[in-house]
Design an enzyme around this catalytic site. Structure first.
Site, PDB file in Angstrom:
ATOM      1  N   HIS A 130      -5.028  44.438  28.429  1.00 44.98           N
ATOM      2  CA  HIS A 130      -5.492  44.644  29.484  1.00 44.98           C
ATOM      3  C   HIS A 130      -4.838  43.337  30.615  1.00 44.98           C
ATOM      4  CE1 HIS A 130      -8.577  47.096  28.290  1.00 44.98           C
ATOM      5  NE2 HIS A 130      -8.917  46.300  27.097  1.00 44.98           N
ATOM      6  N   SER A 161      19.419  37.060  45.490  1.00 43.19           N
ATOM      7  CA  SER A 161      18.959  37.845  46.776  1.00 43.19           C
ATOM      8  C   SER A 161      20.078  37.669  47.647  1.00 43.19           C
ATOM      9  CB  SER A 161      17.757  37.119  47.214  1.00 43.19           C
ATOM     10  OG  SER A 161      17.358  37.357  48.524  1.00 43.19           O
ATOM     11  N   LYS A 203      16.719  32.536  44.486  1.00 45.93           N
ATOM     12  CA  LYS A 203      16.076  33.618  43.581  1.00 45.93           C
ATOM     13  C   LYS A 203      17.112  34.041  42.459  1.00 45.93           C
ATOM     14  CE  LYS A 203      13.147  36.300  45.160  1.00 45.93           C
ATOM     15  NZ  LYS A 203      11.841  36.399  44.748  1.00 45.93           N
ATOM     16  N   GLU A 253      14.214  46.052  36.174  1.00 48.15           N
ATOM     17  CA  GLU A 253      13.398  46.832  37.100  1.00 48.15           C
ATOM     18  C   GLU A 253      14.073  48.245  37.152  1.00 48.15           C
ATOM     19  OE1 GLU A 253      13.550  44.535  40.779  1.00 48.15           O
ATOM     20  OE2 GLU A 253      11.971  43.106  39.780  1.00 48.15           O
TER      21      GLU A 253
END
Ligand code: ARG
Length: 514
Positions: free
Chosen positions: A179, A298, A304, A311
């Site tokens: 969880h 980025s 970043k 992804e």
């Protein structure tokens, strides 16, 4: 060209009309001879055509044409000399490439036209004793075999990376989650092996699907077989198939193998999506550093480093599930035998196999090059009182009913905080035991044992049940994973060798006529 119109008289008349019309537009005799476009010359022409998408089966169709022509010659259905001319023309068509094909409703028709253009009317003998229906079904399977094996190969690379990195981290404790909450400590090796096991099943599903893909429908003709004395086993062998799809109606019209491959790809992609999601979360927590090669920057925020490759890997699962669903939806309710809907069934499966193969390779690279932050993982491994189950197990092993032990530890969990020393945590558990049972914990277990159990490393080492995270258990499981991996590697090599050997045989046969 319609392959299954019984109304031959009407057919001939219409063909004559179409020939006249096509000749008026300046088409060659050969083109009109093949096309006889009764219905497909109008506004629906492009809609009907799969020629562009058929580039994916251009090579497959040439192989199928060659094997079929060789078989026709061997069976005495066409003369050797004609077979030689057809086979030479096919070489020429191959050299010119898919882009050079004449117009046609599909690649089968266009290649046949190109052969007739080169050979003359005798070139039309190539299409004796077959239909585009068995032809296209054979081409799809021929092409898909390579795709499936490429996906299999990518799963092997991923498993190799998982096993290699796991081998370095049998002792690296980390928090395990349920969880999304810290649940019990485990190790990086145990975590990675959990994915190795899942990907191994993906390999098995793909190899299993391969066996069913690798059967030849050729010789089924439109669906009802042929009066010519064809040798279906011979064309199957020349094309590297492991046998035929026996029933000719099944052979020409079934595409369940596409659904099977799409589903195997979707299941693999779903496995990858979970792995990718975990690594994204772990990178976010500082548990793992992705290599720059698998990260993006980025365009505006200079600080970043984003896990974009993972992804995208996670995203591929959506497309794969869509393809699997789309394939089944297209096939659902189709009557026997061939229906043109089938023309739309395979291109997406080729594409998704390619996407999933690529994503699997990326996942393999990301896993192989990532750095696990051993200290951060060790610091976090005991967070959220993740050793609680171990303490309850210890109390139960010491004679308390597990339910009572569970209650004591749940009570203690209310007051135990991240960063508490083992001494303090043990004292909290003892307070809880007094509340629940009226007795001190240390009546039945030693303080030292309780404190040891609160240590994530000791907690992991104690869980040595089969498949558990204890380092020696994991080491045994790593060896087993290595053995399974070698077996699957051998299966892949054998499958590829069988295809290569058949291709060589076909080349030799062709050479003997040309
Ligand atoms: N291009 C078609 C396909 O991909 C094969 C043509 C068979 N056509 C027919 N009308 N029977 O399915």
């Amino acid at each position: 060209m319609t392959d299954d119109d019984p109304d031959t008289e009407r057919n001939a008349e219409a063909a004559a009309d179409a020939d006249t019309a096509a000749n008026a537009e300046g088409a060659t005799d050969a083109e009109t001879a093949v096309r006889r476009d009764r219905f497909s010359g109008g506004p629906a022409r492009e809609f009907l055509s799969s020629l562009a998408a058929d580039e994916a089966i251009f090579e497959a169709d040439l192989a199928v044409d060659r094997a079929h022509t060789v078989m026709l010659a061997e069976q005495g259905i066409v003369d050797d000399a004609v077979a030689g001319e057809v086979l030479a023309a096919l070489d020429d068509v191959e050299a010119a490439g898919h882009g050079a094909l004449p117009d046609g409703e599909d690649v089968h028709e266009a290649i046949e036209t190109a052969v007739i253009d080169r050979v003359g009317p005798d070139g039309g003998r190539m299409h004796t004793a077959r239909s585009r229906n068995d032809e296209v079904a054979t081409c799809i399977r021929y092409r898909l075999r390579e795709d499936v094996l490429a996906v299999v190969a990518s799963t092997l690379s991923l498993r190799e990376a998982l096993v290699d990195v796991a081998g370095e981290h049998a002792e690296t404790v980390m928090p395990g989650y349920t969880h999304l909450q810290p649940a019990q400590p485990t190790t990086v090796a145990h975590y990675l092996l959990s994915y190795e096991g899942a990907v191994a099943r993906d390999t098995a599903r793909l190899l299993d699907a391969y066996e069913r893909v690798n059967r030849s429908p050729l010789g089924a003709a439109a669906f009802a077989g042929t009066p010519f004395d064809v040798d279906r086993d011979r064309t199957a062998a020349l094309l590297g198939f492991d046998g035929v799809v026996r029933n000719s109606m099944d052979a020409a019209s079934s595409r369940d193998f596409l659904a099977e491959v799409a589903n195997a790809c979707a299941t693999l992609a779903t496995t990858l999506s979970g792995l990718a999601e975990d690594l994204i979360l772990f990178a976010n927590k500082g548990y793992v550093d992705l290599s720059d090669d698998y990260s993006s920057t980025s365009s505006i925020m200079p600080q970043k480093k984003n896990p974009d490759t993972l992804e995208l890997t996670r995203g591929v699962a959506g497309d794969a599930i869509g393809e699997a669903t789309g394939t089944l939806s297209l096939l659902k309710g189709l009557p026997r035998a061939y229906n043109r809907d089938l023309q739309r069934a395979h291109a997406g499966v080729f594409e998704i196999a390619d996407d999933v193969r690529e994503a699997t390779g990326i996942a393999a690279g990301a896993v192989a090059t990532a750095d696990w932050n051993v200290d951060a993982l060790a610091d976090a491994a005991g967070d959220g009182f993740s050793t609680a189950t171990g303490v309850a197990d210890l109390l139960a092993m010491s004679g308390l009913p597990f339910r009572t032990a569970h209650e004591i530890v749940a009570d203690a969990a209310e007051s135990i905080e991240d960063g508490d020393t083992p001494e303090l945590a043990a004292a909290r558990v003892d307070e809880a035991a007094r509340d629940v049972t009226g007795e001190s914990l240390f009546e039945y277990v030693s303080r030292a044992d309780v404190e040891r159990t609160l240590d994530p490393t000791a907690s992991v080492a104690s869980r040595d049940s089969a498949g558990g995270p204890a380092p020696e258990t994991v080491r045994a499981d790593l060896s087993a994973a290595d053995r399974d991996l070698s077996e699957d590697r051998e299966a892949l090599v054998a499958a590829r060798e069988a295809l290569a050997t058949a291709a060589e045989t076909l080349d030799e046969e062709v050479a003997s006529y040309v």
